[in-house]
Design a protein around this motif. Structure first.
Motif, PDB file in Angstrom:
ATOM      1  N   PHE A 341       0.836  -1.192   0.000  1.00 40.80           N
ATOM      2  CA  PHE A 341       0.000   0.000   0.000  1.00 40.80           C
ATOM      3  C   PHE A 341       0.875   1.248   0.000  1.00 40.80           C
ATOM      4  CE2 PHE A 341      -2.582  -3.001   2.726  1.00 40.80           C
ATOM      5  CZ  PHE A 341      -3.474  -3.338   1.720  1.00 40.80           C
ATOM      6  N   LYS A 342       0.358   2.308  -0.582  1.00 38.94           N
ATOM      7  CA  LYS A 342       1.031   3.591  -0.488  1.00 38.94           C
ATOM      8  C   LYS A 342       0.900   4.104   0.941  1.00 38.94           C
ATOM      9  CE  LYS A 342       0.261   4.893  -5.323  1.00 38.94           C
ATOM     10  NZ  LYS A 342      -0.394   5.857  -6.234  1.00 38.94           N
ATOM     11  N   GLU A 343       1.982   4.621   1.468  1.00 40.87           N
ATOM     12  CA  GLU A 343       2.000   5.046   2.860  1.00 40.87           C
ATOM     13  C   GLU A 343       0.945   6.117   3.142  1.00 40.87           C
ATOM     14  OE1 GLU A 343       2.893   5.029   6.789  1.00 40.87           O
ATOM     15  OE2 GLU A 343       3.590   3.626   5.241  1.00 40.87           O
ATOM     16  N   GLU A 344       0.757   7.046   2.208  1.00 41.61           N
ATOM     17  CA  GLU A 344      -0.214   8.111   2.450  1.00 41.61           C
ATOM     18  C   GLU A 344      -1.644   7.569   2.516  1.00 41.61           C
ATOM     19  OE1 GLU A 344       0.849   8.479  -2.055  1.00 41.61           O
ATOM     20  OE2 GLU A 344       1.810   7.912  -0.149  1.00 41.61           O
ATOM     21  N   ASN A 345      -1.895   6.470   1.800  1.00 45.11           N
ATOM     22  CA  ASN A 345      -3.220   5.855   1.843  1.00 45.11           C
ATOM     23  C   ASN A 345      -3.476   5.190   3.190  1.00 45.11           C
ATOM     24  OD1 ASN A 345      -3.583   6.699  -0.784  1.00 45.11           O
ATOM     25  ND2 ASN A 345      -3.059   4.724  -1.687  1.00 45.11           N
ATOM     26  N   LEU A 346      -2.466   4.479   3.681  1.00 45.49           N
ATOM     27  CA  LEU A 346      -2.588   3.868   4.999  1.00 45.49           C
ATOM     28  C   LEU A 346      -2.787   4.921   6.075  1.00 45.49           C
ATOM     29  CD1 LEU A 346       0.101   1.027   4.937  1.00 45.49           C
ATOM     30  CD2 LEU A 346      -2.382   0.754   5.053  1.00 45.49           C
ATOM     31  N   GLN A 347      -2.029   6.000   5.985  1.00 38.15           N
ATOM     32  CA  GLN A 347      -2.124   7.037   6.998  1.00 38.15           C
ATOM     33  C   GLN A 347      -3.512   7.678   7.025  1.00 38.15           C
ATOM     34  OE1 GLN A 347      -0.019   7.701   9.406  1.00 38.15           O
ATOM     35  NE2 GLN A 347       1.394   6.130   8.636  1.00 38.15           N
ATOM     36  N   ALA A 348      -4.125   7.828   5.852  1.00 37.91           N
ATOM     37  CA  ALA A 348      -5.472   8.395   5.795  1.00 37.91           C
ATOM     38  C   ALA A 348      -6.473   7.497   6.520  1.00 37.91           C
ATOM     39  CB  ALA A 348      -5.902   8.592   4.342  1.00 37.91           C
ATOM     40  N   VAL A 349      -6.304   6.170   6.367  1.00 33.92           N
ATOM     41  CA  VAL A 349      -7.185   5.211   7.031  1.00 33.92           C
ATOM     42  C   VAL A 349      -6.881   5.148   8.528  1.00 33.92           C
ATOM     43  CG1 VAL A 349      -7.810   2.763   7.183  1.00 33.92           C
ATOM     44  CG2 VAL A 349      -7.595   3.863   4.950  1.00 33.92           C
ATOM     45  N   TYR A 350      -5.600   5.091   8.873  1.00 32.56           N
ATOM     46  CA  TYR A 350      -5.234   5.082  10.294  1.00 32.56           C
ATOM     47  C   TYR A 350      -5.825   6.294  11.010  1.00 32.56           C
ATOM     48  CZ  TYR A 350      -1.546   1.655   9.108  1.00 32.56           C
ATOM     49  OH  TYR A 350      -0.857   0.557   8.680  1.00 32.56           O
ATOM     50  N   GLN A 351      -5.700   7.454  10.373  1.00 33.19           N
ATOM     51  CA  GLN A 351      -6.179   8.676  10.997  1.00 33.19           C
ATOM     52  C   GLN A 351      -7.689   8.639  11.191  1.00 33.19           C
ATOM     53  OE1 GLN A 351      -4.266  10.751  12.323  1.00 33.19           O
ATOM     54  NE2 GLN A 351      -5.556  12.515  12.809  1.00 33.19           N
ATOM     55  N   GLY A 352      -8.400   8.076  10.221  1.00 35.64           N
ATOM     56  CA  GLY A 352      -9.846   7.961  10.364  1.00 35.64           C
ATOM     57  C   GLY A 352     -10.226   7.076  11.537  1.00 35.64           C
ATOM     58  N   MET A 353      -9.529   5.945  11.691  1.00 35.30           N
ATOM     59  CA  MET A 353      -9.795   5.051  12.818  1.00 35.30           C
ATOM     60  C   MET A 353      -9.408   5.709  14.141  1.00 35.30           C
ATOM     61  SD  MET A 353      -8.566   1.374  11.216  1.00 35.30           S
ATOM     62  CE  MET A 353      -9.197   0.417  12.605  1.00 35.30           C
ATOM     63  N   TYR A 354      -8.352   6.490  14.112  1.00 34.22           N
ATOM     64  CA  TYR A 354      -7.916   7.209  15.317  1.00 34.22           C
ATOM     65  C   TYR A 354      -8.989   8.199  15.769  1.00 34.22           C
ATOM     66  CZ  TYR A 354      -5.151  10.403  18.242  1.00 34.22           C
ATOM     67  OH  TYR A 354      -4.696  11.184  19.265  1.00 34.22           O
ATOM     68  N   LEU A 355      -9.579   8.911  14.807  1.00 35.30           N
ATOM     69  CA  LEU A 355     -10.565   9.932  15.138  1.00 35.30           C
ATOM     70  C   LEU A 355     -11.878   9.353  15.639  1.00 35.30           C
ATOM     71  CD1 LEU A 355      -9.973  12.449  12.210  1.00 35.30           C
ATOM     72  CD2 LEU A 355      -9.297  12.701  14.613  1.00 35.30           C
ATOM     73  N   VAL A 356     -12.149   8.065  15.347  1.00 37.06           N
ATOM     74  CA  VAL A 356     -13.350   7.426  15.886  1.00 37.06           C
ATOM     75  C   VAL A 356     -13.341   7.475  17.406  1.00 37.06           C
ATOM     76  CG1 VAL A 356     -14.537   5.196  16.162  1.00 37.06           C
ATOM     77  CG2 VAL A 356     -13.751   5.915  13.899  1.00 37.06           C
ATOM     78  N   THR A 357     -12.159   7.265  17.992  1.00 38.86           N
ATOM     79  CA  THR A 357     -12.049   7.211  19.446  1.00 38.86           C
ATOM     80  C   THR A 357     -11.388   8.448  20.051  1.00 38.86           C
ATOM     81  OG1 THR A 357     -10.008   5.941  19.138  1.00 38.86           O
ATOM     82  CG2 THR A 357     -12.006   4.710  19.597  1.00 38.86           C
ATOM     83  N   ASN A 358     -10.801   9.294  19.226  1.00 37.28           N
ATOM     84  CA  ASN A 358     -10.068  10.448  19.758  1.00 37.28           C
ATOM     85  C   ASN A 358     -10.504  11.785  19.181  1.00 37.28           C
ATOM     86  OD1 ASN A 358      -7.729   9.049  21.381  1.00 37.28           O
ATOM     87  ND2 ASN A 358      -7.850   7.945  19.441  1.00 37.28           N
ATOM     88  N   GLY A 359     -11.336  11.773  18.160  1.00 41.50           N
ATOM     89  CA  GLY A 359     -11.792  13.028  17.559  1.00 41.50           C
ATOM     90  C   GLY A 359     -12.892  13.679  18.372  1.00 41.50           C
ATOM     91  N   SER A 360     -13.092  14.955  18.150  1.00 44.19           N
ATOM     92  CA  SER A 360     -14.087  15.706  18.921  1.00 44.19           C
ATOM     93  C   SER A 360     -15.503  15.216  18.668  1.00 44.19           C
ATOM     94  CB  SER A 360     -13.991  17.199  18.583  1.00 44.19           C
ATOM     95  OG  SER A 360     -14.186  17.411  17.187  1.00 44.19           O
ATOM     96  N   HIS A 361     -15.746  14.649  17.489  1.00 47.59           N
ATOM     97  CA  HIS A 361     -17.080  14.142  17.182  1.00 47.59           C
ATOM     98  C   HIS A 361     -17.039  12.674  16.766  1.00 47.59           C
ATOM     99  CE1 HIS A 361     -18.858  18.138  17.439  1.00 47.59           C
ATOM    100  NE2 HIS A 361     -17.847  18.591  16.723  1.00 47.59           N
TER     101      HIS A 361
END
Length: 450
Positions: A341-361
């Motif tokens: 996988f392209k690293e930037e693609n993985l990071q976009a997905v990781y960040q989305g999963m991170y925000l599920v539990t750590n994002g303001s909404h």
């Protein structure tokens, strides 16, 4: 997991049932006990050992007169050392029970090492007392929650929104979207004269893939699914081990990946089933349609995301010892598939999963905020029976910056009863990483209702 043992049946003795015919195997007698399920059955050839023998001369009344001095000593079987963390297994089982018993629901929890394919814990609720399995067999079979079924390996369910990482990665890698692609969701998505709905956020939003994972926006993934098509999506689904065997030593269901291929197989068996259509592309992209996977497969899929694209053959056996404690053999890590996988693609997905539990909404923004490590996750609900509540899914990994464990918790028909799947995952994380803390956040039922 350990499984049951029982006396050899005539069918096992004479046919290939359960590893037979045992009449052709050295060291077996018709009166022997053998493994009937679980690891006891899978590893029967290692565990069995060899019976001893002695020759005794008797009189006509059956009384012993003399015993020959040449006796054959019994040989114990090998010792099997598993990958299961006993303390973690206990936490998984007790957490499932404490969180689900009040609701009369069943459930499953799986914890894997995402870097090796080792099963660290695998629990199914309700379960049974192995020591009294035969004694309690009638009541076990009569339980409507089916405690004899290992839901982690044999339960096949639609994954709902936990599947959206597949769609996200497929869209990113195929160039259908990028991290800067934005889709406006108004709550409805029109396609082919049908209206597809998104009820996962209250107001219209314009989102990129990271935000779409955070808010679990259906419309974003409808858009990706329409452009990707089910033909491509089913190929990506299988790259993550979904709908295929994991290789685990005990019996497992394989499930199926939604797409034109599986639909055609269905139509061959029943021509009344309609052909794959464009609307199926949309439903498959959000984890519905014909998708059906086991909790074990979901944990393996999350592991492959976490480790950057390596799909391991899962295993519960670490090594086997001879009866005297010396090493017989070790189970090596086996890679089933590697997808770059392209690293930037993985990071976009990781960040989305991170925000599920750590994002303001995020959908679980306060569920793990009292842990000293960050957890990345995705929730999911999936409808299978319109007359029953939806399935409840939760997948996660931790710590976010150095993933050591990937977890799936699943409660069939769990929606609407307040089943706190994240609470089970939290207990597993706390035990595995040696975290000692006092929870201070609100109850999981409150968090899930927000």
């Amino acid at each position: 997991l350990l499984g049951t043992i029982g006396s050899l049946t005539s069918d096992e003795w004479n046919s290939d049932n359960n590893g037979g015919p045992y009449k052709d195997k050295a060291g077996y007698q018709m009166s022997d006990l053998i493994g009937k399920s679980g690891l006891e059955s899978a590893l029967e050839s290692y565990l069995h050992g060899t019976a001893g023998s002695r020759t005794v001369e008797t009189d006509l009344g059956g009384s012993a007169i003399a015993e020959q001095t040449t006796a054959t000593a019994p040989k114990p079987g090998d010792n099997v050392i598993t990958t299961i963390d006993l303390d973690l297994q206990e936490v998984a089982e007790k957490s499932l029970e404490s969180n689900l018993s009040a609701y009369g629901k069943g459930g499953a929890a799986v914890a894997l090492d995402p870097n090796t394919g080792e099963v660290l814990a695998m629990a199914s609720y309700p379960t049974y007392d192995l020591a009294n399995y035969n004694k309690n067999y009638a009541s076990i079979q009569a339980d409507s929650r089916h405690p004899e079924v290992n839901r982690a390996t044999s339960g096949v369910y639609p994954p709902g929104s936990t599947f959206k990482m597949v769609t996200a990665i497929a869209g990113l890698e195929e160039g259908i979207i990028s991290g800067d692609t934005y889709v406006t969701c108004t709550g409805t998505y029109e396609y082919g004269g049908q209206t597809f709905r998104c009820n996962n956020h209250d107001t219209p939003m314009t989102l990129n893939v990271t935000d779409a994972l955070k808010y679990s926006c259906n419309s974003f993934f409808y858009t990706v699914g329409q452009k990707l098509t089910g033909q491509h999506l089913e190929q990506w689904t299988k790259k993550f081990g979904l709908g295929t065997a994991t290789g685990i030593e005990v019996g497992e269901a394989t499930g199926q990946a939604a797409g034109p291929t599986y639909r055609e197989q269905q139509r061959k068996a029943d021509p009344a089933i309609r052909e794959w259509q464009g609307g199926d592309d949309l439903n498959a992209a959000i984890g519905q349609s014909d998708n059906g996977f086991t909790p074990l497969q979901l944990a393996n899929y999350v592991s492959a995301i976490v480790n950057g694209g390596t799909l391991y053959k899962l295993h519960m056996v670490d090594h086997i010892q001879n009866a005297d404690g010396t090493l017989h053999s070790e189970v090596e890590e086996t890679v089933e598939n590697v997808t770059k996988f392209k690293e930037e693609n993985l990071q976009a997905v990781y960040q989305g999963m991170y925000l599920v539990t750590n994002g303001s909404h995020g959908t679980l923004r306060t569920a793990f905020n009292d842990l000293p490590v960050k957890v990345a996750a995705k929730t999911g609900t999936a409808e299978e029976d319109k007359n029953r509540s939806s399935h409840t899914w939760f997948v996660c990994f931790a710590p976010f910056d150095d993933p050591q464990i990937a977890i799936t918790v699943m409660i069939p028909f769990g929606e609407g009863s307040g089943t706190p799947a994240p609470a089970v995952a939290k207990a597993i994380i706390r035990e595995y990483l040696g975290l000692d803390y006092t929870p201070t956040n609100t109850t999981m039922q409150t968090v899930l209702a927000e």
